[in-house]
Design an enzyme around this catalytic site. Structure first.
Site, PDB file in Angstrom:
ATOM      1  N   ASP A  18       0.834  -1.203   0.000  1.00 52.24           N
ATOM      2  CA  ASP A  18       0.000   0.000   0.000  1.00 52.24           C
ATOM      3  C   ASP A  18       0.871   1.257   0.000  1.00 52.24           C
ATOM      4  OD1 ASP A  18      -2.297   1.444   0.011  1.00 52.24           O
ATOM      5  OD2 ASP A  18      -2.934   0.896   2.030  1.00 52.24           O
ATOM      6  N   ARG A  31       0.173   8.819 -10.505  1.00 56.53           N
ATOM      7  CA  ARG A  31       0.075   7.640  -9.640  1.00 56.53           C
ATOM      8  C   ARG A  31       0.791   6.415 -10.211  1.00 56.53           C
ATOM      9  NH1 ARG A  31      -3.595   7.331  -5.688  1.00 56.53           N
ATOM     10  NH2 ARG A  31      -3.903   5.131  -6.107  1.00 56.53           N
ATOM     11  N   ASN A  66     -10.402  -3.127  -6.829  1.00 57.85           N
ATOM     12  CA  ASN A  66      -9.558  -2.159  -7.554  1.00 57.85           C
ATOM     13  C   ASN A  66     -10.091  -1.764  -8.942  1.00 57.85           C
ATOM     14  OD1 ASN A  66      -6.376  -3.364  -6.226  1.00 57.85           O
ATOM     15  ND2 ASN A  66      -7.616  -1.626  -5.589  1.00 57.85           N
ATOM     16  N   ARG A  69     -11.090   1.931  -9.862  1.00 59.24           N
ATOM     17  CA  ARG A  69     -10.113   3.013 -10.057  1.00 59.24           C
ATOM     18  C   ARG A  69     -10.238   3.558 -11.487  1.00 59.24           C
ATOM     19  NH1 ARG A  69      -4.812   2.304  -6.434  1.00 59.24           N
ATOM     20  NH2 ARG A  69      -5.896   1.578  -4.604  1.00 59.24           N
TER      21      ARG A  69
HETATM   22  C1  FPP Z   1      -1.732   0.099  -3.460  1.00 61.43           C
HETATM   23  O1  FPP Z   1      -1.275   1.435  -3.520  1.00 61.43           O
HETATM   24  C2  FPP Z   1      -1.175  -0.714  -4.533  1.00 61.43           C
HETATM   25  C3  FPP Z   1      -1.894  -1.351  -5.521  1.00 61.43           C
HETATM   26  C4  FPP Z   1      -3.343  -1.238  -5.616  1.00 61.43           C
HETATM   27  C5  FPP Z   1      -1.279  -2.145  -6.588  1.00 61.43           C
HETATM   28  C6  FPP Z   1       0.024  -2.855  -6.305  1.00 61.43           C
HETATM   29  C7  FPP Z   1       0.756  -2.959  -7.571  1.00 61.43           C
HETATM   30  C8  FPP Z   1       2.105  -2.931  -7.724  1.00 61.43           C
HETATM   31  C9  FPP Z   1       3.050  -2.865  -6.614  1.00 61.43           C
HETATM   32  C10 FPP Z   1       2.716  -2.895  -9.087  1.00 61.43           C
HETATM   33  C11 FPP Z   1       2.677  -4.078  -9.940  1.00 61.43           C
HETATM   34  C12 FPP Z   1       2.645  -5.399  -9.306  1.00 61.43           C
HETATM   35  C13 FPP Z   1       3.440  -6.442  -9.637  1.00 61.43           C
HETATM   36  C14 FPP Z   1       3.212  -7.760  -9.001  1.00 61.43           C
HETATM   37  C15 FPP Z   1       4.533  -6.317 -10.590  1.00 61.43           C
HETATM   38  P1  FPP Z   1      -2.333   2.611  -3.661  1.00 61.43           P
HETATM   39  O2  FPP Z   1      -2.415   2.959  -5.114  1.00 61.43           O
HETATM   40  O3  FPP Z   1      -3.620   2.226  -3.053  1.00 61.43           O
HETATM   41  O4  FPP Z   1      -1.625   3.739  -2.850  1.00 61.43           O
HETATM   42  P2  FPP Z   1      -2.340   4.947  -2.080  1.00 61.43           P
HETATM   43  O5  FPP Z   1      -3.157   4.330  -0.974  1.00 61.43           O
HETATM   44  O6  FPP Z   1      -1.189   5.743  -1.586  1.00 61.43           O
HETATM   45  O7  FPP Z   1      -3.182   5.686  -3.087  1.00 61.43           O
END
Ligand code: FPP
Length: 239
Positions: A18, A31, A66, A69
């Site tokens: 996260d 983002r 998700n 989004r």
């Molecule tokens: C949460 O951060 C993260 C995600 C919803 C996606 C995770 C994806 C990756 C790390 C990249 C690709 C994955 C792989 C396996 C290569 P958020 O966007 O919710 O952050 P925020 O809460 O700060 O907005």
């Protein structure tokens, strides 16, 4: 606590990655740049698992929630996943890591599904470690799939409802052969489960860190493992 009472390293670590969006915002970047840096953290943590003897790593890469989004962020995440699969396949082979998934892959774009199928198949023989990506995953949806599987067997007369045990439920989850996680890590200061591995995390240690996922690298992972080793797990016993 002395050495004798310290935990062994966890066999299975699950991570809610996260904070990518906040990491990008702090830098005035879109983002998707946070997700891109997050993909580099994935690579770093896979490497760190090998160094610390962690055999299973489950990452919450895309949840059933998700999809709401913005479309360009969803597309960007799918593209990042494709890039990751293509650019890291060799590393998975070199490290003898098997790629697996949990979740309902049917909703993912065809190109992502095909690439996943290919890498899952090509890494199938590897036994040194498993990288499990949770994709279009939700803990409740997984339990619904398990309940349906059990109900089908009961209807077919191969399972007596009175004989259903906890093991029957575990046995109908997406990857029944994978042991439950010993440690759950969530980055970015949030302290929620967000529908992740609801059944499997029953006895896991939880570790919440303020570090944003793109900043969570080998050092932070090793610190988390050390913290786990200092904790005492009781499993309901007094000890
Ligand atoms: C949460 O951060 C993260 C995600 C919803 C996606 C995770 C994806 C990756 C790390 C990249 C690709 C994955 C792989 C396996 C290569 P958020 O966007 O919710 O952050 P925020 O809460 O700060 O907005």
């Amino acid at each position: 606590m002395n050495e004798a009472t310290a935990n062994k390293p966890p066999r299975h670590v699950a991570i809610i990655m996260d904070g990518n969006g906040r990491w990008a915002k702090q830098r005035g970047l879109p983002r998707i740049e946070g997700h891109r840096a997050g993909a580099d953290s994935v690579r770093a943590v896979v490497r760190a698992c090998r160094e610390s003897g962690v055999q299973y790593l489950t990452l919450f890469a895309f949840s059933t929630e998700n999809w709401v989004r913005p479309q360009d962020e969803v597309n960007g995440l799918m593209t990042l996943l494709l890039t990751f699969l293509r650019s890291r396949e060799r590393e998975l082979h070199e490290n003898e890591v098997r790629l697996r998934t949990i979740g309902d892959l049917s909703a993912l774009p065809g190109a992502v599904r095909r690439e996943l199928d290919r890498v899952i198949e090509s890494t199938r023989p590897h036994g040194r470690g498993q990288l499990i990506l949770a994709l279009n995953y939700g803990g409740r949806a997984e339990l619904v799939r398990a309940a349906r599987g059990i109900a089908r067997e009961a209807r077919a007369g191969v399972l007596d409802p009175e004989a259903i045990t906890e093991a029957s439920i575990s046995g109908h989850l997406d990857l029944p052969d994978v042991p439950d996680p010993d440690l759950l890590i969530r980055t970015s200061g949030e302290q929620r489960l967000s529908n992740f591995l609801l059944w499997q995390l029953s006895y896991a240690e939880f570790l919440f860190t303020p570090v944003l996922w793109p900043d969570f690298r080998e050092k932070e992972f090793h610190e988390a493992i050390a913290e786990f080793e200092r904790r005492k797990r009781r499993f309901g016993d007094v000890k």
